[in-house]
Design a protein around this motif. Structure first.
Motif, mmCIF file in Angstrom:
data_model
loop_
_atom_site.group_PDB
_atom_site.id
_atom_site.type_symbol
_atom_site.label_atom_id
_atom_site.label_comp_id
_atom_site.label_asym_id
_atom_site.label_seq_id
_atom_site.Cartn_x
_atom_site.Cartn_y
_atom_site.Cartn_z
ATOM 1 N N PHE A 1 48.534 -6.532 -34.114
ATOM 2 C CA PHE A 1 48.298 -7.900 -33.671
ATOM 3 C C PHE A 1 49.112 -8.895 -34.506
ATOM 4 N N HIS A 2 49.780 -9.814 -33.786
ATOM 5 C CA HIS A 2 50.648 -10.805 -34.407
ATOM 6 C C HIS A 2 50.233 -12.204 -33.961
ATOM 7 N N LEU A 3 50.344 -13.158 -34.875
ATOM 8 C CA LEU A 3 50.079 -14.568 -34.587
ATOM 9 C C LEU A 3 51.395 -15.301 -34.382
ATOM 10 N N SER A 4 51.561 -15.963 -33.243
ATOM 11 C CA SER A 4 52.772 -16.755 -33.040
ATOM 12 C C SER A 4 52.770 -17.933 -33.996
ATOM 13 N N THR A 5 53.941 -18.261 -34.537
ATOM 14 C CA THR A 5 54.001 -19.331 -35.531
ATOM 15 C C THR A 5 53.772 -20.701 -34.916
ATOM 16 N N ASP A 6 53.913 -20.834 -33.583
ATOM 17 C CA ASP A 6 53.678 -22.127 -32.944
ATOM 18 C C ASP A 6 52.212 -22.335 -32.585
ATOM 19 N N GLY A 7 51.359 -21.348 -32.880
ATOM 20 C CA GLY A 7 49.928 -21.492 -32.650
ATOM 21 C C GLY A 7 49.463 -21.236 -31.230
ATOM 22 N N SER A 8 50.384 -20.879 -30.325
ATOM 23 C CA SER A 8 50.036 -20.832 -28.902
ATOM 24 C C SER A 8 49.407 -19.534 -28.439
ATOM 25 N N HIS A 9 49.650 -18.426 -29.164
ATOM 26 C CA HIS A 9 49.172 -17.151 -28.635
ATOM 27 C C HIS A 9 49.117 -16.062 -29.700
ATOM 28 N N VAL A 10 48.540 -14.950 -29.308
ATOM 29 C CA VAL A 10 48.514 -13.699 -30.070
ATOM 30 C C VAL A 10 49.322 -12.683 -29.286
ATOM 31 N N LEU A 11 50.063 -11.830 -29.980
ATOM 32 C CA LEU A 11 50.758 -10.729 -29.338
ATOM 33 C C LEU A 11 50.199 -9.411 -29.863
ATOM 34 N N ASN A 12 49.727 -8.587 -28.940
ATOM 35 C CA ASN A 12 49.281 -7.237 -29.287
ATOM 36 C C ASN A 12 50.368 -6.255 -28.847
ATOM 37 N N TYR A 13 50.907 -5.523 -29.811
ATOM 38 C CA TYR A 13 51.905 -4.472 -29.561
ATOM 39 C C TYR A 13 51.168 -3.155 -29.714
ATOM 40 N N ARG B 1 58.571 -16.328 -32.584
ATOM 41 C CA ARG B 1 58.423 -15.970 -33.992
ATOM 42 C C ARG B 1 56.951 -15.722 -34.311
ATOM 43 N N TYR B 2 56.718 -14.729 -35.154
ATOM 44 C CA TYR B 2 55.348 -14.299 -35.422
ATOM 45 C C TYR B 2 55.115 -14.061 -36.905
ATOM 46 N N ARG B 3 53.828 -13.908 -37.217
ATOM 47 C CA ARG B 3 53.376 -13.375 -38.490
ATOM 48 C C ARG B 3 52.430 -12.215 -38.174
ATOM 49 N N TYR B 4 52.687 -11.089 -38.803
ATOM 50 C CA TYR B 4 51.800 -9.940 -38.601
ATOM 51 C C TYR B 4 50.433 -10.246 -39.193
ATOM 52 N N THR C 1 54.893 -4.321 -45.102
ATOM 53 C CA THR C 1 54.609 -5.618 -45.716
ATOM 54 C C THR C 1 55.866 -6.368 -46.131
ATOM 55 N N ASP C 2 57.054 -5.708 -46.053
ATOM 56 C CA ASP C 2 58.282 -6.393 -46.450
ATOM 57 C C ASP C 2 58.918 -7.147 -45.289
ATOM 58 N N VAL C 3 58.245 -7.201 -44.147
ATOM 59 C CA VAL C 3 58.748 -7.918 -42.976
ATOM 60 C C VAL C 3 57.875 -9.145 -42.774
ATOM 61 N N ALA C 4 58.338 -10.282 -43.254
ATOM 62 C CA ALA C 4 57.556 -11.517 -43.164
ATOM 63 C C ALA C 4 57.804 -12.276 -41.873
ATOM 64 N N ALA C 5 58.882 -11.913 -41.153
ATOM 65 C CA ALA C 5 59.264 -12.659 -39.951
ATOM 66 C C ALA C 5 59.615 -11.691 -38.817
ATOM 67 N N PRO C 6 58.604 -11.116 -38.164
ATOM 68 C CA PRO C 6 58.871 -10.292 -36.982
ATOM 69 C C PRO C 6 59.092 -11.173 -35.755
#
Length: 234
Positions: A169-181, A108-111, A14-19
């Motif tokens: 699962f991460h949300l891209s900050t530009d709103g364009s996609h989701v990234l699943n790692y 850039r993402y948000r978890y 939770t201490d990583v706000a900008a993955p």
């Protein structure tokens, strides 16, 4: 200072706000190896950027051409400060060792959420699979709902694939996609999941059909990687 680690990142911290994730195209498996070593040397020779960076990881693509980079920042401001003052000297050293790297962009993402590993599961992932899920602009606000639906579909599958360790699962900050790692036990375990119609990942259930046909989803792009380098403060 900076040291190497074989440990994979904990994407639920939770201490990583900008993955951040980015991709380089280097061309060949040999240049992949050379670039990973050049990155390690450039970073190990210099002080760690500070408390703003929690970890930096590099992965080799199974395509034999690409590298994926994952940096874990406490804030976007911490990255911007590093980029202005300390990034270029590292880039210059790497480019001298491995010329003509094609940098394909930083995202850039948000978890958001994970299908976390089971209690007591200590397996080290043998394969990382990333899936980028594109969304129409008008559907950007529904991406979190889509992730929640995926996690429900995973929980309700008729037969669990034990090769899947976790999925983040991460949300891209530009709103364009989701990234699943997704962390898998091995490439054969992932191949087994893909080759098993009617069971496991993507089973023929009503929930998975809703995932696949969710309004606003424009497509899925998957890539396979091996964890090649971890860098953390010493």
């Amino acid at each position: 200072m900076t040291r190497r680690t074989a440990a994979h990142p904990d994407l639920t911290r939770t201490d990583v706000a900008a993955p951040f994730f980015s991709t380089w195209r280097v061309g060949t498996p040999e240049r992949q190896r050379q670039a990973v070593e050049a990155i390690a040397r450039a970073w190990e020779r210099r002080p760690w950027p500070g408390e703003g960076l929690q970890a930096y990881h590099v992965y080799t693509g199974h395509d034999g051409e690409t590298l994926m980079h994952h940096s874990r920042w406490v804030s976007e401001q911490a990255y911007e400060a590093f980029s202005k003052t300390r990034r270029q000297e590292r880039v210059d050293e790497i480019d001298t060792a491995v010329p003509d790297i094609e940098r394909l962009g930083l995202h850039r993402y948000r978890y958001h959420r994970s299908r976390e590993r089971a209690a007591g599961d200590e397996r080290t992932p043998g394969l990382i699979v990333t899936v980028r899920i594109g969304f129409e602009e008008a559907a950007a606000g529904r991406r979190a709902d889509w992730i929640d639906l995926v996690l429900k579909a995973l929980a309700d599958e008729p037969a669990e694939h034990r090769g899947l360790i976790a999925a983040h699962f991460h949300l891209s900050t530009d709103g364009s996609h989701v990234l699943n790692y997704a962390e898998w036990e091995s490439a054969p375990a992932y191949d087994e999941a893909l080759a098993a119609p009617g069971r496991g990942i993507g089973a023929a259930t009503e929930l998975w059909e809703r995932v696949r046909t969710y309004p606003g989803v424009t497509g899925f792009t998957g890539s396979r990687y091996d964890h090649a380098l971890g860098l953390v403060p010493s």
